[in-house]
Scaffold this motif. Structure first.
Motif, PDB file in Angstrom:
ATOM      1  N   SER A  68      29.099  47.672  35.437  1.00  8.71           N
ATOM      2  CA  SER A  68      28.660  48.731  36.888  1.00  8.71           C
ATOM      3  C   SER A  68      28.771  49.978  36.349  1.00  8.71           C
ATOM      4  CB  SER A  68      28.596  48.097  37.558  1.00  8.71           C
ATOM      5  OG  SER A  68      28.599  47.076  38.290  1.00  8.71           O
ATOM      6  N   HIS A  87      28.537  54.610  40.646  1.00  5.32           N
ATOM      7  CA  HIS A  87      28.219  53.373  41.666  1.00  5.32           C
ATOM      8  C   HIS A  87      29.277  53.363  42.357  1.00  5.32           C
ATOM      9  CE1 HIS A  87      23.870  52.361  39.066  1.00  5.32           C
ATOM     10  NE2 HIS A  87      24.584  53.698  39.735  1.00  5.32           N
ATOM     11  N   GLU A 138      29.949  51.885  46.760  1.00  3.48           N
ATOM     12  CA  GLU A 138      30.032  51.397  47.250  1.00  3.48           C
ATOM     13  C   GLU A 138      30.790  51.264  47.823  1.00  3.48           C
ATOM     14  OE1 GLU A 138      29.847  48.435  44.788  1.00  3.48           O
ATOM     15  OE2 GLU A 138      28.138  48.683  43.387  1.00  3.48           O
TER      16      GLU A 138
END
Length: 328
Positions: A40, A44, A48
């Protein structure tokens, strides 16, 4: 407790530890979310975490992986507790020194590293050895191609090469020894036992087969100041046993291990595990085990029982969470 776990982002063999830790977390704490650092985009991560609002952000650090310090500081500024588990201490502790003080809590797999982290300014440092995953490391009957009298699975670091050269000179030629891993081709053996060498890294499923196929599994720790990795320039000592100890025991395999100060904190010496302090002593123990295996089955069974009771990854996560909740 809501836990957000960030994987190391490091491939073999650390990904196996990540997988075992994630499975143990879910079994004990269903309110867990994961961030796969190697899959990922790191951009992010903060959004998150903000969305999930965990009580704890936990990450595992291998020999070459760590989160940027500025990200750790940003997470702490949200009022979220941060913890790191260093899994390659003391061998790669130079890398750990770059980030350790940024975390609220440091877990180290080696008790010899605690003073080092405390000198760096880490306020909460806890010794937490690795464990084993009994769904992966388990006893079963293996194919004859994996069977041997003695096996060692692991890289041929210099201290292991030196030890093995001396030990094999004292081992009888009829003993079938297998060495599996990189660099063993540099062995210089002129007399004594000639081992069979498989010059490659093997994955976890094959490692388990070798453990199950051997009458004796050797466990030789690498030197704390190994020159190959060269990431322990301050010479932090190694006191604790490696996770290979627990993996071998979880296969109900009989192992001979070089002594470390923390060994008898995990197993009862002479009853649950047998240690050696020299190549000659190791060779003598090999002969006793290969030629008269009557006692090794009982010792292996006791180590197996102790491991499933005390030394799984689930045990370790229980210890970790107990520590975190009792020292808030």
């Amino acid at each position: 407790m809501r836990i957000y776990y960030i994987t190391s982002g490091y491939r073999r063999p650390i990904d196996m530890l990540d997988n075992a830790a994630m499975k143990a977390l879910v079994s004990r704490n269903p309110e867990t979310r994961f961030f796969l650092l190697n899959r990922s985009p790191i951009q992010h991560l903060i959004p998150e975490i903000e969305e999930f609002a965990p009580d704890l952000v936990l990450t595992l650090c291998g020999p070459k992986s760590h989160l940027p310090v500025d990200l750790i500081h940003r997470i702490r500024r949200m009022g979220i507790q941060t913890a790191v588990w260093f899994t390659d201490d003391p061998y790669a502790i130079d890398n750990a020194s770059l980030v350790a003080a940024a975390y609220d809590v440091v877990f180290t797999i080696d008790s010899g590293c605690i003073p080092f982290y405390e000198r760096m300014g880490c306020k909460r440092v806890f010794h937490l050895p690795l464990g084993t995953d009994p769904d992966v490391f388990r006893p079963f009957v293996t194919h004859p191609t994996y069977q041997s009298d003695v096996c060692f699975v692991g890289t041929g670091y210099q201290n292991r090469i030196t030890f093995m050269e001396e030990m094999l000179r004292h081992v009888n030629r009829d003993v079938k020894v297998q060495l599996i891993g990189h660099f063993w081709e540099s062995l210089n053996i002129s007399d004594g036992c000639m081992p069979n060498i498989r010059k490659k890294w093997v994955n976890t499923s094959e490692t388990v087969r070798y453990y199950n196929g051997a009458k004796v599994v050797l466990n030789i720790h690498r030197s704390h100041d190994d020159a190959f990795l060269d990431k322990n320039k301050t010479g932090v000592p190694g006191y604790s046993i490696n996770n290979r100890t627990f993996d071998i025991a979880a296969c109900n395999a009989f192992q001979l291990i070089d002594y470390r100060p923390d060994l008898d904190q995990c197993y009862t010496l002479g009853e649950e595990i047998i240690s050696f302090s020299s190549p000659k002593e190791c060779a003598d123990l090999i002969h006793a085990s290969v030629y008269d295996p009557s006692t090794q089955t009982e010792i292996a069974q006791k180590a197996y029982d102790r491991t499933l009771q005390n030394h799984t990854f689930t045990n370790r996560l229980d210890q970790m969470l107990t520590y975190l909740t009792s020292h808030e």
